[in-house]
Design a protein around this motif. Structure first.
Motif, PDB file in Angstrom:
ATOM      1  N   THR A 160       1.849 -19.919  -1.180  1.00 37.94           N
ATOM      2  CA  THR A 160       0.811 -18.902  -1.036  1.00 37.94           C
ATOM      3  C   THR A 160      -0.325 -19.398  -0.143  1.00 37.94           C
ATOM      4  O   THR A 160      -1.388 -18.792  -0.091  1.00 37.94           O
ATOM      5  N   CYS A 161      -0.080 -20.510   0.555  1.00 39.57           N
ATOM      6  CA  CYS A 161      -1.097 -21.112   1.418  1.00 39.57           C
ATOM      7  C   CYS A 161      -0.724 -20.880   2.874  1.00 39.57           C
ATOM      8  O   CYS A 161       0.277 -21.403   3.368  1.00 39.57           O
ATOM      9  N   SER A 162      -1.537 -20.090   3.566  1.00 38.59           N
ATOM     10  CA  SER A 162      -1.309 -19.823   4.989  1.00 38.59           C
ATOM     11  C   SER A 162      -2.657 -19.641   5.679  1.00 38.59           C
ATOM     12  O   SER A 162      -3.705 -19.654   5.023  1.00 38.59           O
ATOM     13  N   GLY A 163      -2.639 -19.464   6.978  1.00 40.85           N
ATOM     14  CA  GLY A 163      -3.878 -19.263   7.719  1.00 40.85           C
ATOM     15  C   GLY A 163      -4.811 -20.454   7.608  1.00 40.85           C
ATOM     16  O   GLY A 163      -4.418 -21.609   7.819  1.00 40.85           O
ATOM     17  N   LYS A 188      11.542 -21.266   2.626  1.00 41.45           N
ATOM     18  CA  LYS A 188      11.163 -20.637   3.889  1.00 41.45           C
ATOM     19  C   LYS A 188       9.762 -20.047   3.768  1.00 41.45           C
ATOM     20  O   LYS A 188       9.458 -19.308   2.828  1.00 41.45           O
ATOM     21  N   ARG A 189       8.915 -20.381   4.741  1.00 43.62           N
ATOM     22  CA  ARG A 189       7.557 -19.859   4.769  1.00 43.62           C
ATOM     23  C   ARG A 189       7.523 -18.478   5.434  1.00 43.62           C
ATOM     24  O   ARG A 189       8.518 -18.012   5.992  1.00 43.62           O
ATOM     25  N   SER A 190       6.351 -17.831   5.380  1.00 47.03           N
ATOM     26  CA  SER A 190       6.227 -16.487   5.928  1.00 47.03           C
ATOM     27  C   SER A 190       6.449 -16.458   7.434  1.00 47.03           C
ATOM     28  O   SER A 190       6.835 -15.427   7.988  1.00 47.03           O
ATOM     29  N   TYR A 193       9.433 -30.120  -3.964  1.00 49.26           N
ATOM     30  CA  TYR A 193       9.841 -31.178  -4.892  1.00 49.26           C
ATOM     31  C   TYR A 193       9.657 -30.631  -6.300  1.00 49.26           C
ATOM     32  O   TYR A 193       8.552 -30.212  -6.669  1.00 49.26           O
ATOM     33  N   ASN A 194      10.733 -30.616  -7.057  1.00 51.02           N
ATOM     34  CA  ASN A 194      10.732 -30.019  -8.392  1.00 51.02           C
ATOM     35  C   ASN A 194      10.261 -28.560  -8.333  1.00 51.02           C
ATOM     36  O   ASN A 194       9.598 -28.070  -9.252  1.00 51.02           O
ATOM     37  N   GLY A 195      10.584 -27.892  -7.244  1.00 51.78           N
ATOM     38  CA  GLY A 195      10.215 -26.486  -7.087  1.00 51.78           C
ATOM     39  C   GLY A 195       8.823 -26.251  -6.548  1.00 51.78           C
ATOM     40  O   GLY A 195       8.437 -25.094  -6.326  1.00 51.78           O
ATOM     41  N   HIS A 196       8.040 -27.303  -6.291  1.00 47.79           N
ATOM     42  CA  HIS A 196       6.679 -27.158  -5.786  1.00 47.79           C
ATOM     43  C   HIS A 196       6.655 -27.370  -4.262  1.00 47.79           C
ATOM     44  O   HIS A 196       7.058 -28.451  -3.791  1.00 47.79           O
ATOM     45  N   PRO A 197       6.169 -26.419  -3.483  1.00 43.89           N
ATOM     46  CA  PRO A 197       5.958 -26.679  -2.053  1.00 43.89           C
ATOM     47  C   PRO A 197       4.949 -27.817  -1.883  1.00 43.89           C
ATOM     48  O   PRO A 197       3.941 -27.891  -2.607  1.00 43.89           O
ATOM     49  N   LEU A 198       5.219 -28.713  -0.955  1.00 41.20           N
ATOM     50  CA  LEU A 198       4.377 -29.901  -0.759  1.00 41.20           C
ATOM     51  C   LEU A 198       3.430 -29.733   0.422  1.00 41.20           C
ATOM     52  O   LEU A 198       3.782 -29.118   1.435  1.00 41.20           O
ATOM     53  N   TYR A 199       2.236 -30.333   0.278  1.00 39.42           N
ATOM     54  CA  TYR A 199       1.203 -30.232   1.310  1.00 39.42           C
ATOM     55  C   TYR A 199       0.545 -31.597   1.536  1.00 39.42           C
ATOM     56  O   TYR A 199       0.535 -32.467   0.653  1.00 39.42           O
ATOM     57  N   LEU A 200      -0.028 -31.744   2.726  1.00 36.72           N
ATOM     58  CA  LEU A 200      -0.921 -32.852   3.041  1.00 36.72           C
ATOM     59  C   LEU A 200      -2.352 -32.338   2.944  1.00 36.72           C
ATOM     60  O   LEU A 200      -2.578 -31.139   2.760  1.00 36.72           O
ATOM     61  N   PHE A 201      -3.334 -33.235   3.115  1.00 38.03           N
ATOM     62  CA  PHE A 201      -4.736 -32.823   3.112  1.00 38.03           C
ATOM     63  C   PHE A 201      -5.439 -33.427   4.322  1.00 38.03           C
ATOM     64  O   PHE A 201      -5.337 -34.635   4.556  1.00 38.03           O
TER      65      PHE A 201
END
Length: 214
Positions: A119-122, A152-154, A162-170
């Protein structure tokens, strides 16, 4: 008074003379029949030369076609040469967490994500860049291969999960040891580092230099 112009019809001897004179292969200048009809005269040596040129012409055409298709092959090689995304485990200020093994930066999950859907975009994706899947993701030491996947993203690109969680950096992690995104609430929900078991690490950043502000 009517005047008639009589044209003489060439004889067989004229044709023989034209052939014997070594006229070039092509349209003959001396007609065989009347009215004249075009015809090609080639000697036996000329026909042999044309026969030999056949395979050469085919080979040249094949080489040209191969050259036209060379661009696609180069693109595929460049794409296949990209490093595979590898998820491993490292010890940071909040304990053992997942990290990108190529940069050793901490990986986070977004508690606003429900299931394997980002749910993270823009603007959110600018501050918390999604971990893009390059080929098939792999795991390093401490991570579990059974928990890794992609979503797949929008925009159609693939993101590592990983374990169903989309991964992000900061973007605020300016060093591999940083966990500045830990427990930060931004874009509507908290962000946490991910444990080797695939769960949110809710412990606050305790190491010197770690911040919990956004």
């Amino acid at each position: 008074m009517l005047r008639f112009k009589i044209h003489s019809r060439p004889g067989k001897s004229d044709e023989l003379m034209a052939t014997a004179s070594g006229a070039p292969c092509g349209r003959r200048s001396v007609p065989r029949s009347w009215p004249p009809r075009p015809r090609f005269l080639c000697s036996a040596s000329d026909r042999r030369a044309l026969t030999l040129l056949g395979p050469v012409a085919v080979a040249l055409t094949a080489a040209a076609l191969a050259g036209c298709g060379g661009g696609g092959g180069s693109s595929s090689q460049a794409q296949s040469g990209a490093p595979t995304t590898t998820i491993s485990v490292g010890t940071k200020g909040v304990g053992d967490v997942l990290m990108d093994s190529h940069t050793n930066h901490t990986l986070y999950l977004f508690t606003k994500d429900t299931g394997p859907v980002s749910t993270c975009s823009g603007a959110c994706a600018h501050s918390w860049p999604p971990v893009r899947a390059t080929g098939t993701p792999a795991v390093g030491g401490g991570a579990k291969a059974s928990l890794i996947g992609t979503v797949k993203r929008s925009d159609g690109s693939a993101q590592v999960t990983y374990n169903g969680h989309p991964l992000y950096l900061f973007v605020g992690d300016n060093a591999p040891s940083s966990t500045n995104g830990q427990a930060v609430t931004a874009f509507g929900a908290p962000w946490f580092a991910v444990s080797p078991a695939g769960n949110a690490v809710t412990k606050r950043c305790a190491a010197t230099g770690c911040s919990s502000g956004y």
